[in-house]
Design a protein around this motif. Structure first.
Motif, PDB file in Angstrom:
ATOM      1  N   ILE A  87      10.237   9.216 -10.800  1.00  0.00           N
ATOM      2  CA  ILE A  87       9.041   9.183 -10.504  1.00  0.00           C
ATOM      3  C   ILE A  87       7.898   8.708 -10.995  1.00  0.00           C
ATOM      4  CG2 ILE A  87       6.764  11.260 -10.902  1.00  0.00           C
ATOM      5  CD1 ILE A  87       9.019  13.645 -11.087  1.00  0.00           C
ATOM      6  N   PHE A  88       8.450   7.568 -11.917  1.00  0.00           N
ATOM      7  CA  PHE A  88       7.223   6.655 -12.711  1.00  0.00           C
ATOM      8  C   PHE A  88       7.755   5.560 -12.100  1.00  0.00           C
ATOM      9  CE2 PHE A  88       6.959   8.056 -17.308  1.00  0.00           C
ATOM     10  CZ  PHE A  88       5.953   9.290 -16.905  1.00  0.00           C
ATOM     11  N   GLY A  89       8.746   5.569 -11.311  1.00  0.00           N
ATOM     12  CA  GLY A  89       9.874   4.248 -10.472  1.00  0.00           C
ATOM     13  C   GLY A  89       8.628   4.759  -9.228  1.00  0.00           C
ATOM     14  N   ALA A  90       8.907   5.295  -8.399  1.00  0.00           N
ATOM     15  CA  ALA A  90       7.697   5.816  -7.000  1.00  0.00           C
ATOM     16  C   ALA A  90       6.825   5.617  -7.408  1.00  0.00           C
ATOM     17  CB  ALA A  90       8.707   7.269  -6.996  1.00  0.00           C
ATOM     18  N   PHE A  91       5.831   5.998  -8.148  1.00  0.00           N
ATOM     19  CA  PHE A  91       5.222   5.700  -8.606  1.00  0.00           C
ATOM     20  C   PHE A  91       4.265   4.471  -8.834  1.00  0.00           C
ATOM     21  CE2 PHE A  91       0.925   6.301 -10.933  1.00  0.00           C
ATOM     22  CZ  PHE A  91      -0.519   6.897 -10.094  1.00  0.00           C
ATOM     23  N   LEU A  92       4.496   3.702  -9.027  1.00  0.00           N
ATOM     24  CA  LEU A  92       4.759   2.391 -10.213  1.00  0.00           C
ATOM     25  C   LEU A  92       4.279   1.576  -8.560  1.00  0.00           C
ATOM     26  CD1 LEU A  92       5.710   1.502 -13.537  1.00  0.00           C
ATOM     27  CD2 LEU A  92       3.141   2.397 -12.834  1.00  0.00           C
ATOM     28  N   ILE A  93       5.429   1.889  -7.562  1.00  0.00           N
ATOM     29  CA  ILE A  93       5.457   1.728  -6.358  1.00  0.00           C
ATOM     30  C   ILE A  93       4.574   1.858  -5.355  1.00  0.00           C
ATOM     31  CG2 ILE A  93       7.152   0.644  -4.262  1.00  0.00           C
ATOM     32  CD1 ILE A  93       9.757   1.013  -6.577  1.00  0.00           C
ATOM     33  N   TYR A  94       4.203   2.681  -5.412  1.00  0.00           N
ATOM     34  CA  TYR A  94       3.353   3.708  -4.273  1.00  0.00           C
ATOM     35  C   TYR A  94       1.642   2.237  -5.334  1.00  0.00           C
ATOM     36  CZ  TYR A  94      -0.989   6.227  -2.687  1.00  0.00           C
ATOM     37  OH  TYR A  94      -1.424   6.668  -2.275  1.00  0.00           O
ATOM     38  N   THR A  95       1.474   2.218  -6.224  1.00  0.00           N
ATOM     39  CA  THR A  95       0.158   1.883  -6.886  1.00  0.00           C
ATOM     40  C   THR A  95       0.059   0.666  -6.686  1.00  0.00           C
ATOM     41  OG1 THR A  95       0.215   3.392  -8.451  1.00  0.00           O
ATOM     42  CG2 THR A  95      -0.711   1.822  -8.582  1.00  0.00           C
ATOM     43  N   ALA A  96       1.384  -0.315  -6.871  1.00  0.00           N
ATOM     44  CA  ALA A  96       1.633  -1.401  -6.484  1.00  0.00           C
ATOM     45  C   ALA A  96       1.503  -2.242  -4.303  1.00  0.00           C
ATOM     46  CB  ALA A  96       2.649  -2.210  -5.923  1.00  0.00           C
ATOM     47  N   ILE A  97       1.802  -0.923  -3.769  1.00  0.00           N
ATOM     48  CA  ILE A  97       1.180  -1.015  -2.424  1.00  0.00           C
ATOM     49  C   ILE A  97      -0.739  -0.449  -1.533  1.00  0.00           C
ATOM     50  CG2 ILE A  97       1.407  -0.263  -0.521  1.00  0.00           C
ATOM     51  CD1 ILE A  97       3.988   0.824  -1.363  1.00  0.00           C
ATOM     52  N   THR A  98      -0.918   0.524  -3.023  1.00  0.00           N
ATOM     53  CA  THR A  98      -2.370   0.580  -2.563  1.00  0.00           C
ATOM     54  C   THR A  98      -2.869  -0.770  -3.575  1.00  0.00           C
ATOM     55  OG1 THR A  98      -2.305   1.593  -4.776  1.00  0.00           O
ATOM     56  CG2 THR A  98      -1.492   2.855  -3.507  1.00  0.00           C
ATOM     57  N   GLN A  99      -2.904  -1.576  -4.528  1.00  0.00           N
ATOM     58  CA  GLN A  99      -3.113  -2.701  -4.576  1.00  0.00           C
ATOM     59  C   GLN A  99      -3.451  -4.045  -4.049  1.00  0.00           C
ATOM     60  OE1 GLN A  99      -4.765  -4.039  -7.554  1.00  0.00           O
ATOM     61  NE2 GLN A  99      -4.548  -1.914  -9.132  1.00  0.00           N
ATOM     62  N   VAL A 100      -2.567  -3.845  -2.975  1.00  0.00           N
ATOM     63  CA  VAL A 100      -2.166  -5.315  -2.176  1.00  0.00           C
ATOM     64  C   VAL A 100      -3.412  -4.189  -0.983  1.00  0.00           C
ATOM     65  CG1 VAL A 100      -1.367  -6.505   0.014  1.00  0.00           C
ATOM     66  CG2 VAL A 100       0.073  -5.415  -2.763  1.00  0.00           C
ATOM     67  N   ARG A 101      -3.779  -3.237  -0.502  1.00  0.00           N
ATOM     68  CA  ARG A 101      -4.258  -3.229   0.287  1.00  0.00           C
ATOM     69  C   ARG A 101      -5.268  -2.508   0.203  1.00  0.00           C
ATOM     70  NH1 ARG A 101      -0.565   2.768   2.588  1.00  0.00           N
ATOM     71  NH2 ARG A 101      -2.678   1.863   3.962  1.00  0.00           N
ATOM     72  N   LYS A 102      -6.357  -2.829  -1.222  1.00  0.00           N
ATOM     73  CA  LYS A 102      -7.273  -2.882  -2.079  1.00  0.00           C
ATOM     74  C   LYS A 102      -8.575  -3.476  -0.816  1.00  0.00           C
ATOM     75  CE  LYS A 102      -7.887  -2.188  -6.963  1.00  0.00           C
ATOM     76  NZ  LYS A 102      -8.108  -2.442  -8.072  1.00  0.00           N
ATOM     77  N   SER A 103      -9.394  -2.839  -0.681  1.00  0.00           N
ATOM     78  CA  SER A 103     -10.313  -3.890   0.095  1.00  0.00           C
ATOM     79  C   SER A 103     -11.859  -3.993  -0.339  1.00  0.00           C
ATOM     80  CB  SER A 103     -10.919  -3.408   1.812  1.00  0.00           C
ATOM     81  OG  SER A 103     -10.464  -2.205   1.834  1.00  0.00           O
ATOM     82  N   GLU A 104     -13.024  -4.696   0.562  1.00  0.00           N
ATOM     83  CA  GLU A 104     -13.833  -4.350  -0.711  1.00  0.00           C
ATOM     84  C   GLU A 104     -15.036  -3.154  -0.608  1.00  0.00           C
ATOM     85  OE1 GLU A 104     -16.196  -7.726   1.293  1.00  0.00           O
ATOM     86  OE2 GLU A 104     -15.427  -9.044   0.730  1.00  0.00           O
ATOM     87  N   GLU A 105     -14.529  -2.649   0.672  1.00  0.00           N
ATOM     88  CA  GLU A 105     -15.104  -0.830   1.044  1.00  0.00           C
ATOM     89  C   GLU A 105     -14.546   0.019  -0.100  1.00  0.00           C
ATOM     90  OE1 GLU A 105     -14.264  -3.348   3.713  1.00  0.00           O
ATOM     91  OE2 GLU A 105     -12.868  -1.720   4.600  1.00  0.00           O
ATOM     92  N   ASP A 106     -13.371  -0.754  -0.452  1.00  0.00           N
ATOM     93  CA  ASP A 106     -12.974   0.223  -1.994  1.00  0.00           C
ATOM     94  C   ASP A 106     -13.585   0.055  -3.035  1.00  0.00           C
ATOM     95  OD1 ASP A 106      -9.706   0.217  -0.779  1.00  0.00           O
ATOM     96  OD2 ASP A 106     -11.209   2.321   0.459  1.00  0.00           O
ATOM     97  N   GLU A 107     -14.520  -1.324  -3.129  1.00  0.00           N
ATOM     98  CA  GLU A 107     -14.930  -1.824  -4.906  1.00  0.00           C
ATOM     99  C   GLU A 107     -16.628  -1.198  -4.679  1.00  0.00           C
ATOM    100  OE1 GLU A 107     -14.350  -5.525  -4.908  1.00  0.00           O
ATOM    101  OE2 GLU A 107     -12.314  -5.188  -5.067  1.00  0.00           O
ATOM    102  N   GLU A 108     -16.668   0.387  -4.800  1.00  0.00           N
ATOM    103  CA  GLU A 108     -17.512   0.713  -5.073  1.00  0.00           C
ATOM    104  C   GLU A 108     -17.768   2.158  -5.726  1.00  0.00           C
ATOM    105  OE1 GLU A 108     -21.500   3.237  -2.581  1.00  0.00           O
ATOM    106  OE2 GLU A 108     -19.235   2.272  -1.089  1.00  0.00           O
ATOM    107  N   PHE A 109     -18.025   2.402  -7.130  1.00  0.00           N
ATOM    108  CA  PHE A 109     -18.309   3.052  -7.580  1.00  0.00           C
ATOM    109  C   PHE A 109     -18.516   4.709  -7.547  1.00  0.00           C
ATOM    110  CE2 PHE A 109     -20.138   5.542 -11.566  1.00  0.00           C
ATOM    111  CZ  PHE A 109     -18.807   6.417 -11.784  1.00  0.00           C
TER     112      PHE A 109
END
Length: 354
Positions: free
Chosen positions: A135-157
């Motif tokens: 579970i930890f491994g799969a979650f980190l790989i998923y998090t890695a994918i979301t890191q790559v797909r970060k965009s400026e639209e997401d950078e808003e608190f």
């Protein structure tokens, strides 16, 4: 790893002493730290973390020492990503710069307490259920994918449910009241934006811990090392914020570097889970040594290598971008010097490059 009680007491005592120095020496008198002040204190905290790593090397050997350094470097690099969110929170709440040290320090204390609870809970789960590494491994790989797909639209608190609840339940002042978190007005106790922003910083770190705690469990399962690496990386975060505040925008490839580290550790966790497999539908519930485990030396080299390449590439890209802007500005200035003498150009873009 056999950690005596005195080592735990000495480590916790050192952490408490560092917090006392921060509260008494930096936060008690509100001020915006200079670049020199932030740099010296940031270097001091890194030095303390390195000396602690040397102590681990001498006391428990090179393998545990490398596990600590791998964990510390990983937590430190992930904390840089956290700073992006802190900058957004500070800007969203318009926190005066001289009060930002207090906000960060109290938020860090909250984060340290919460992460300690997560570490203890995670260690208990890992020791009892080996399959949790999947579970930890799969979650980190998923998090890695979301890191790559970060965009400026997401950078808003955006305020979370806890912050909205506080605003509904407690009356809130319109503006800051010095650096107070609570104040009495019209006979009623009010919370100030200072309290709200501290709560925002602390609650945001809960999300960061969801990434970082599984990541460090992929490098070491020693609770003492995990606690120390997290504590020292968090304690230097306040100084690091002021030191690289203006540099964050130049780390354009940081997301890719962090994604690579998280993906590497995620794969490492899955491989470890296969070596201790107890899941019935995977290899009949038997251990599966199909891929050799990655040792600590390789992990440290990979993490440091990724961070080095990411940082250097980001800074070089930023320099090229700045140069391009300067050339464009010079070209535009040259183009305006046309037609001032009977409509004849006095300079041309070609002259600019001669």
């Amino acid at each position: 790893m056999d950690v005596p009680l005195w080592a735990w007491l000495a480590t916790v005592g050192l952490i408490v002493a560092m917090l006392v120095v921060d509260f008494m020496g930096h936060v008690r008198k509100a001020h915006a730290p200079s670049l020199k002040e932030a740099g010296l204190w940031s270097a001091g905290y890194v030095l303390i973390a390195l000396v602690f790593g040397g102590f681990v090397l001498l006391e428990w050997g090179s393998d545990y020492g490398l596990q600590y350094f791998s964990g510390y470097i990983t937590e430190k690099s992930l904390s840089v990503d956290n700073l992006f969110v802190f900058v957004l929170i500070m800007a969203s709440f318009r926190v005066p710069r001289k009060y930002q040290q207090k906000v960060l320090l109290i938020g860090i204390v909250i984060a340290l307490v919460l992460r300690t609870l997560f570490i203890v809970l995670g260690a208990a789960i890992v020791n009892e259920f080996a399959w949790v590494f999947y579970i930890f491994g799969a979650f980190l790989i998923y998090t890695a994918i979301t890191q790559v797909r970060k965009s400026e639209e997401d950078e808003e608190f955006k305020e979370n449910a806890a912050l909205r609840l506080v605003r509904r339940v407690f009356p809130t002042t319109e503006g800051y009241v010095d650096d107070k978190m609570f104040t009495r007005s019209s006979g009623r106790m009010h919370v100030t934006p200072m309290f709200i922003v501290i709560l925002a910083i602390g609650s945001a770190d809960i999300l960061f811990a969801v990434d970082s705690i599984p990541a460090i469990f992929g490098l070491t399962q020693e609770v003492f090392l995990i606690f120390a690496a997290n504590a020292f990386s968090l304690l230097g975060l306040r100084q690091l914020y002021f030191l690289i505040d203006g540099l964050l925008d130049r780390l354009v490839y940081l997301n890719y570097g962090l994604a690579a580290i998280l993906a590497f550790i995620g794969a490492k966790l899955v491989i470890h889970a296969l070596h201790e497999n107890e899941v019935p539908f995977i290899n009949g519930g038997q251990e599966w040594h199909v891929i050799p485990e990655v040792n600590t030396y390789v992990s440290l080299i990979v993490i440091v290598g990724i961070l080095t390449v990411t940082t250097v590439t980001s800074l070089l890209a930023g320099r090229r971008s700045a140069t391009a802007v300067e050339v464009t500005a010079a070209a535009e200035e040259a183009s305006t010097a046309v037609g001032e003498d009977d409509g004849e150009p006095r300079s041309s873009l070609g002259d600019l490059y001669r």
